[in-house]
Design an enzyme around this catalytic site. Sequence first.
Site, mmCIF file in Angstrom:
data_model
loop_
_atom_site.group_PDB
_atom_site.id
_atom_site.type_symbol
_atom_site.label_atom_id
_atom_site.label_comp_id
_atom_site.label_asym_id
_atom_site.label_seq_id
_atom_site.Cartn_x
_atom_site.Cartn_y
_atom_site.Cartn_z
ATOM 1 N N LYS A 107 -135.361 -52.087 -114.075
ATOM 2 C CA LYS A 107 -135.790 -50.811 -113.480
ATOM 3 C C LYS A 107 -137.000 -50.276 -114.235
ATOM 4 C CE LYS A 107 -131.380 -49.323 -111.418
ATOM 5 N NZ LYS A 107 -130.243 -48.405 -111.405
ATOM 6 N N GLU A 109 -121.365 -56.956 -114.311
ATOM 7 C CA GLU A 109 -121.890 -55.789 -115.031
ATOM 8 C C GLU A 109 -121.058 -55.391 -116.251
ATOM 9 O OE1 GLU A 109 -123.654 -52.543 -112.615
ATOM 10 O OE2 GLU A 109 -122.981 -53.703 -110.899
ATOM 11 N N SER A 134 -127.303 -41.892 -109.571
ATOM 12 C CA SER A 134 -128.378 -41.224 -110.319
ATOM 13 C C SER A 134 -129.236 -40.361 -109.408
ATOM 14 C CB SER A 134 -129.267 -42.272 -110.987
ATOM 15 O OG SER A 134 -129.875 -43.083 -109.986
ATOM 16 N N GLY A 144 -123.354 -50.230 -107.630
ATOM 17 C CA GLY A 144 -122.173 -49.392 -107.791
ATOM 18 C C GLY A 144 -122.108 -48.227 -106.813
ATOM 19 N N SER A 145 -123.239 -47.879 -106.214
ATOM 20 C CA SER A 145 -123.242 -46.788 -105.237
ATOM 21 C C SER A 145 -123.140 -47.293 -103.801
ATOM 22 C CB SER A 145 -124.509 -45.943 -105.385
ATOM 23 O OG SER A 145 -124.453 -45.217 -106.581
ATOM 24 N N THR A 167 -132.557 -44.160 -107.323
ATOM 25 C CA THR A 167 -132.706 -45.584 -107.013
ATOM 26 C C THR A 167 -133.727 -45.771 -105.889
ATOM 27 O OG1 THR A 167 -130.500 -46.036 -107.797
ATOM 28 C CG2 THR A 167 -131.395 -47.626 -106.238
ATOM 29 N N HIS A 192 -116.179 -72.618 -93.489
ATOM 30 C CA HIS A 192 -117.160 -73.334 -92.672
ATOM 31 C C HIS A 192 -118.349 -73.792 -93.493
ATOM 32 C CE1 HIS A 192 -114.917 -72.212 -89.027
ATOM 33 N NE2 HIS A 192 -114.623 -71.137 -89.743
HETATM 34 C C1 F6R Z 1 -124.517 -49.363 -112.846
HETATM 35 C C2 F6R Z 1 -124.349 -49.922 -111.523
HETATM 36 C C3 F6R Z 1 -125.564 -50.284 -110.740
HETATM 37 C C4 F6R Z 1 -126.128 -49.050 -110.026
HETATM 38 C C5 F6R Z 1 -127.343 -49.426 -109.170
HETATM 39 C C6 F6R Z 1 -127.877 -48.254 -108.365
HETATM 40 O O1 F6R Z 1 -123.288 -48.900 -113.332
HETATM 41 O O2 F6R Z 1 -123.257 -50.118 -111.084
HETATM 42 O O3 F6R Z 1 -125.209 -51.299 -109.837
HETATM 43 O O4 F6R Z 1 -125.138 -48.458 -109.240
HETATM 44 O O5 F6R Z 1 -128.344 -49.930 -110.002
HETATM 45 O O6 F6R Z 1 -128.053 -47.107 -109.129
HETATM 46 P P1 F6R Z 1 -127.455 -45.724 -108.593
HETATM 47 O O7 F6R Z 1 -125.995 -45.915 -108.471
HETATM 48 O O8 F6R Z 1 -127.828 -44.711 -109.641
HETATM 49 O O9 F6R Z 1 -128.141 -45.468 -107.279
#
Ligand code: F6R
Length: 353
Positions: free
Chosen positions: A347, A237, A102, A58-59, A105, A253
């Site tokens: 995680k 998700e 967050s 998501g980031s 990551t 292709h």
């Molecule tokens: C959760 C999501 C995940 C996180 C990913 C990275 O809503 O979309 O794909 O984005 O696990 O974590 P962040 O975004 O905290 O670096």
Amino acid sequence: LNDLDDLELMGRLDPAGMLQRIAELPLQCQEAQGSLEGIEIPAHYAQARNVVIAGMGGSAIGGELVQGLIEGECRVPVMVRRDYGLPAFVGEDSLVIASSYSGNTEETLSAARCALHRGTKLLAISTGGRIMELARKHAIPWVTLSYDSVPRAAVGHSFTILLSILQSLGFISQRPQELAEAIEEMHSLQDEIRPEVPGKDNPAKALAEKLYGRMAIVYGAQHLAAVARRWKGQFNENAKAWSFFEEFPELNHNALEGYQFPVPFAKETLVAMLSSSLYHPRIGERLRVTGEVLDQHRVEHLKLEAWGASPLAQVLTAVHFGDYVSAYLAMLYGVNPSPNPAIDHLKQRLGRK
Ligand code: F6R
């Protein structure tokens, strides 16, 4: 199969308010335009010869949406990096933007540490966490992402912040008018697809119902290729559903040849093709012929025409539409769209490194 017009049931299935976060996408884009205020980005960052946006899930997607949009204009290459470390070409004349909701990551932290080690120009975006600590310790500009949600639901913020960074460094032109129009377009689309609009008049609910019980394969091209990936991620998700994405023209292709086996898959799949009048004309042709080949294999497919005049409006409205579909699909399956227990489990199992 739940009734998507039962608003009370929807409320019970969505206690954390995912639908509300989705509805706030235009507001997020509006608000995030001010995120760089008071942040000093060193002038020499504008001299970077390439830009790497490091992030996951998501980031990362905000970066990919931006990258797809500006490719035709940006005078330096922009790459989205979803992995540990950084490619060898990244050095002192690169700009690395570490994006993590967050801030914790591990892949993104690894890329940020690698950037520090190589003396790269570095910028960080997060709500806090270890990336913020790292930025403070090394006096690196840190942009606060202030929006309370799960990371993927903050896409309006991460997208707009990244766009603003590239604009303020002069890599691309300012586009306040286009963004304002895109925000307007999202509002009008919302009037057609929000939960209060009954299923019979609501194209997002209708698509979720078509996808129910099926594997969602999303095809996109050019500025909408990253949107196809966004849809796939949101189906995974939010709806906890199998989903994959492919890009035109590359899929012509290889994927095109792979519709035969295993035989049962054909009737359990739905291909959603994101279409745009702004595509290269040959891409439009490719969508049409691909549809014919899918017909030959009896794979159900549909084409969704992007809304809005500019690529920016099309990207944001297509994201908006897909986000609603993913939440409705979650509700048809009777799952809460917000938590991601499997991702959290992984995680946790890996532990913090
Ligand atoms: C959760 C999501 C995940 C996180 C990913 C990275 O809503 O979309 O794909 O984005 O696990 O974590 P962040 O975004 O905290 O670096």
